[in-house]
Design a protein around this motif. Structure first.
Motif, PDB file in Angstrom:
ATOM      1  N   ASN A 120      54.225  76.624  81.078  1.00 39.40           N
ATOM      2  CA  ASN A 120      52.919  76.552  80.407  1.00 39.40           C
ATOM      3  C   ASN A 120      52.385  77.941  80.055  1.00 39.40           C
ATOM      4  OD1 ASN A 120      52.880  73.699  80.742  1.00 39.40           O
ATOM      5  ND2 ASN A 120      52.278  74.017  82.888  1.00 39.40           N
ATOM      6  N   ASN A 121      51.486  77.981  79.086  1.00 41.20           N
ATOM      7  CA  ASN A 121      50.995  79.267  78.594  1.00 41.20           C
ATOM      8  C   ASN A 121      49.902  79.857  79.480  1.00 41.20           C
ATOM      9  OD1 ASN A 121      50.920  81.461  76.807  1.00 41.20           O
ATOM     10  ND2 ASN A 121      49.181  80.592  75.705  1.00 41.20           N
ATOM     11  N   TRP A 122      49.194  79.013  80.237  1.00 40.79           N
ATOM     12  CA  TRP A 122      48.170  79.539  81.128  1.00 40.79           C
ATOM     13  C   TRP A 122      48.729  79.674  82.541  1.00 40.79           C
ATOM     14  CZ3 TRP A 122      43.683  82.016  80.942  1.00 40.79           C
ATOM     15  CH2 TRP A 122      42.991  82.044  79.727  1.00 40.79           C
ATOM     16  N   ILE A 123      48.777  80.919  83.011  1.00 38.80           N
ATOM     17  CA  ILE A 123      49.193  81.223  84.379  1.00 38.80           C
ATOM     18  C   ILE A 123      47.936  81.338  85.235  1.00 38.80           C
ATOM     19  CG2 ILE A 123      50.419  82.850  85.865  1.00 38.80           C
ATOM     20  CD1 ILE A 123      52.190  81.515  83.716  1.00 38.80           C
ATOM     21  N   ILE A 124      47.951  80.720  86.401  1.00 38.16           N
ATOM     22  CA  ILE A 124      46.828  80.875  87.323  1.00 38.16           C
ATOM     23  C   ILE A 124      47.383  81.207  88.695  1.00 38.16           C
ATOM     24  CG2 ILE A 124      46.695  78.356  87.666  1.00 38.16           C
ATOM     25  CD1 ILE A 124      43.627  78.744  88.022  1.00 38.16           C
ATOM     26  N   ALA A 198      43.326  83.841  86.260  1.00 36.66           N
ATOM     27  CA  ALA A 198      44.117  83.107  85.263  1.00 36.66           C
ATOM     28  C   ALA A 198      44.260  83.945  84.004  1.00 36.66           C
ATOM     29  CB  ALA A 198      43.465  81.762  84.936  1.00 36.66           C
ATOM     30  N   TYR A 199      45.394  83.798  83.332  1.00 35.32           N
ATOM     31  CA  TYR A 199      45.615  84.539  82.088  1.00 35.32           C
ATOM     32  C   TYR A 199      46.716  83.865  81.291  1.00 35.32           C
ATOM     33  CZ  TYR A 199      48.766  86.643  85.572  1.00 35.32           C
ATOM     34  OH  TYR A 199      49.660  86.843  86.606  1.00 35.32           O
ATOM     35  N   LYS A 200      46.740  84.185  79.992  1.00 36.38           N
ATOM     36  CA  LYS A 200      47.742  83.617  79.111  1.00 36.38           C
ATOM     37  C   LYS A 200      49.089  84.307  79.303  1.00 36.38           C
ATOM     38  CE  LYS A 200      44.892  81.858  75.304  1.00 36.38           C
ATOM     39  NZ  LYS A 200      44.639  81.943  73.848  1.00 36.38           N
ATOM     40  N   LYS A 201      50.129  83.508  79.416  1.00 37.72           N
ATOM     41  CA  LYS A 201      51.471  84.055  79.579  1.00 37.72           C
ATOM     42  C   LYS A 201      51.845  84.942  78.401  1.00 37.72           C
ATOM     43  CE  LYS A 201      56.337  82.656  80.013  1.00 37.72           C
ATOM     44  NZ  LYS A 201      57.279  81.525  80.254  1.00 37.72           N
ATOM     45  N   GLU A 202      51.516  84.520  77.196  1.00 39.18           N
ATOM     46  CA  GLU A 202      51.883  85.292  76.007  1.00 39.18           C
ATOM     47  C   GLU A 202      51.233  86.672  76.017  1.00 39.18           C
ATOM     48  OE1 GLU A 202      50.659  82.830  72.809  1.00 39.18           O
ATOM     49  OE2 GLU A 202      48.504  83.247  73.034  1.00 39.18           O
ATOM     50  N   GLU A 203      49.999  86.769  76.559  1.00 40.14           N
ATOM     51  CA  GLU A 203      49.325  88.059  76.643  1.00 40.14           C
ATOM     52  C   GLU A 203      49.940  88.923  77.743  1.00 40.14           C
ATOM     53  OE1 GLU A 203      47.029  89.317  74.605  1.00 40.14           O
ATOM     54  OE2 GLU A 203      47.243  87.491  73.387  1.00 40.14           O
ATOM     55  N   PHE A 204      50.303  88.296  78.850  1.00 36.43           N
ATOM     56  CA  PHE A 204      50.991  89.002  79.934  1.00 36.43           C
ATOM     57  C   PHE A 204      52.255  89.666  79.409  1.00 36.43           C
ATOM     58  CE2 PHE A 204      54.254  89.071  83.245  1.00 36.43           C
ATOM     59  CZ  PHE A 204      53.609  89.669  84.310  1.00 36.43           C
ATOM     60  N   LEU A 205      53.035  88.925  78.628  1.00 35.91           N
ATOM     61  CA  LEU A 205      54.285  89.464  78.084  1.00 35.91           C
ATOM     62  C   LEU A 205      54.004  90.523  77.028  1.00 35.91           C
ATOM     63  CD1 LEU A 205      56.286  86.107  77.778  1.00 35.91           C
ATOM     64  CD2 LEU A 205      56.472  87.849  79.573  1.00 35.91           C
ATOM     65  N   LYS A 206      52.993  90.307  76.212  1.00 37.76           N
ATOM     66  CA  LYS A 206      52.647  91.274  75.169  1.00 37.76           C
ATOM     67  C   LYS A 206      52.231  92.616  75.768  1.00 37.76           C
ATOM     68  CE  LYS A 206      50.166  89.613  71.840  1.00 37.76           C
ATOM     69  NZ  LYS A 206      48.995  89.108  71.069  1.00 37.76           N
ATOM     70  N   LEU A 207      51.551  92.556  76.923  1.00 37.60           N
ATOM     71  CA  LEU A 207      51.082  93.772  77.595  1.00 37.60           C
ATOM     72  C   LEU A 207      52.105  94.332  78.577  1.00 37.60           C
ATOM     73  CD1 LEU A 207      47.395  92.639  78.270  1.00 37.60           C
ATOM     74  CD2 LEU A 207      48.170  94.278  76.554  1.00 37.60           C
TER      75      LEU A 207
END
Length: 366
Positions: A120-124, A198-207
């Motif tokens: 899922n895209n939301w990691i918590i 919680a944060y978006k997986k796609e943003e985690f990878l982008k950063l």
């Protein structure tokens, strides 16, 4: 010395009152959206948590959220007790994986390992010694649908017994929680807690995730938080809701407390924000002056800095303990805890700079 004392305490009072005003400015989130739409991957690293896992697993089983919208990934960080067996015997949507160590930070490695397989895209994230509230995921979902953030910071509380050690930890922890909320209220967020984040997986990878700070053992929450803030401060929101409060427990002896706080303090020198470092120095100088006048200076001013600081702190403590429903035992321990805290904090800072610390059966350096 008197002019320096007045200057530092004036700045400290301005800081605490500003944070208290900020605390009130963050509105409690109470909106309800009937349709749940956010899919979560709940990531929980663990190491030798056999005592705490049953309570965590029970709270997972009682979560009020559609099972098809959530997966739980628990990461075994080389446990030597029967933690894995306890989780394996629990019938729920839980996946157990082994940590893949690549850095000096076991917890960051564990989270990265889990995110690499998360559906899922939301990691918590939360911790294995936590208890999750029934509507935890539901209120996160409502907040995400309403505010469209990329990261959500949420509250953490302590469940304590009525003894000095645990009440001392509670007051210390409440000051951090109040500061966290107050920072958001004055549009200068600078703290968070990985036990409820919680944060978006796609943003985690982008950063690039934890790249750039995975040589530091702790800070899986704050350094990632700094990256999100630097990328877009407006995309990070605080979920001020009693239904979102995750509960954890204080440590049971002074040695573990010193090691825990040393671990937390060891990362502060690596904060990227100069303003945050200056706030840290201001608090350090304030505590130093309290110790100086209590221990060294003349009898005429013996308790003045202590009483002044204790009074200033109430501006932020009072709304914080009310929100977290910790009022019952607060005043019983407040004076004694306030008296010890400056000595304790200076010792922890000193230890974090010059000594290694132990945590979860491992030894770390700064």
């Amino acid at each position: 010395m008197i002019w320096f004392l007045v200057l530092i305490f004036s700045l400290y009072a301005f800081l605490i009152v500003s944070l208290a005003i900020g605390f009130y400015k963050v509105d409690e989130f109470t909106e309800t959206i009937e349709t749940n739409s956010t899919s979560f991957s709940v990531v929980i690293p663990f190491r030798n948590e056999a005592k705490n896992l049953p309570a965590l697993l029970k709270s997972i089983s009682e979560l009020n959220y559609p099972k098809e919208l959530v997966e739980f990934i628990l990461i075994d960080d080389d446990s030597t007790d029967n933690s894995v067996d306890i989780i394996s015997g629990f019938q729920n949507n839980i996946q157990i994986i082994k940590n893949s160590r690549i850095s000096n930070s076991p917890k960051k490695d564990a989270i990265t390992t889990a995110i690499s397989i998360a559906k899922n895209n939301w990691i918590i994230t939360t911790d294995a010694d936590c208890i999750l509230p029934e509507n935890w995921l539901k209120i996160f979902d409502n907040f995400i649908q309403k505010t469209n953030p990329k990261m959500v910071v949420a509250p953490v509380n302590y469940k304590v017994k009525n003894n000095f050690l645990e009440q001392f930890q509670l007051l210390d922890f409440m000051s951090m929680q109040g500061t966290t909320i107050g920072g958001f209220g004055i549009h200068f967020p600078f703290l968070c807690n990985g036990a409820n984040l919680a944060y978006k997986k796609e943003e985690f990878l982008k950063l690039n995730g934890f790249k750039g700070n995975n040589n530091i053992a702790s800070g899986d929450d704050i350094f990632l938080f700094e990256k999100f803030i630097k990328s877009d401060k407006n995309c990070v929101g605080y979920l001020k809701s009693k239904e979102a409060i995750v509960t954890t427990f204080p440590v049971k002896n002074w040695t573990d407390l010193i090691n825990q706080r040393t671990r937390w303090a060891a990362k502060t020198g690596n904060f990227s924000s100069l303003k945050v470092k200056l706030i840290g120095l201001l608090v350090l100088f304030t505590n130093f002056l309290v110790v100086y006048y209590l221990w060294i200076e003349s009898i005429e001013l013996l308790f003045v800095p202590f009483v002044v600081k204790m009074s200033i702190d109430l501006f932020l403590f009072l709304p914080t303990i009310k929100f977290f429903n910790q009022k019952s035992s607060f005043f019983k321990w407040y004076v004694l805890a306030s008296l010890l805290y400056p000595f304790f904090s200076l010792y922890v800072v000193f230890k974090s700079f010059f000594f290694r610390y132990n945590w979860k059966g491992r030894r770390f350096k700064k």
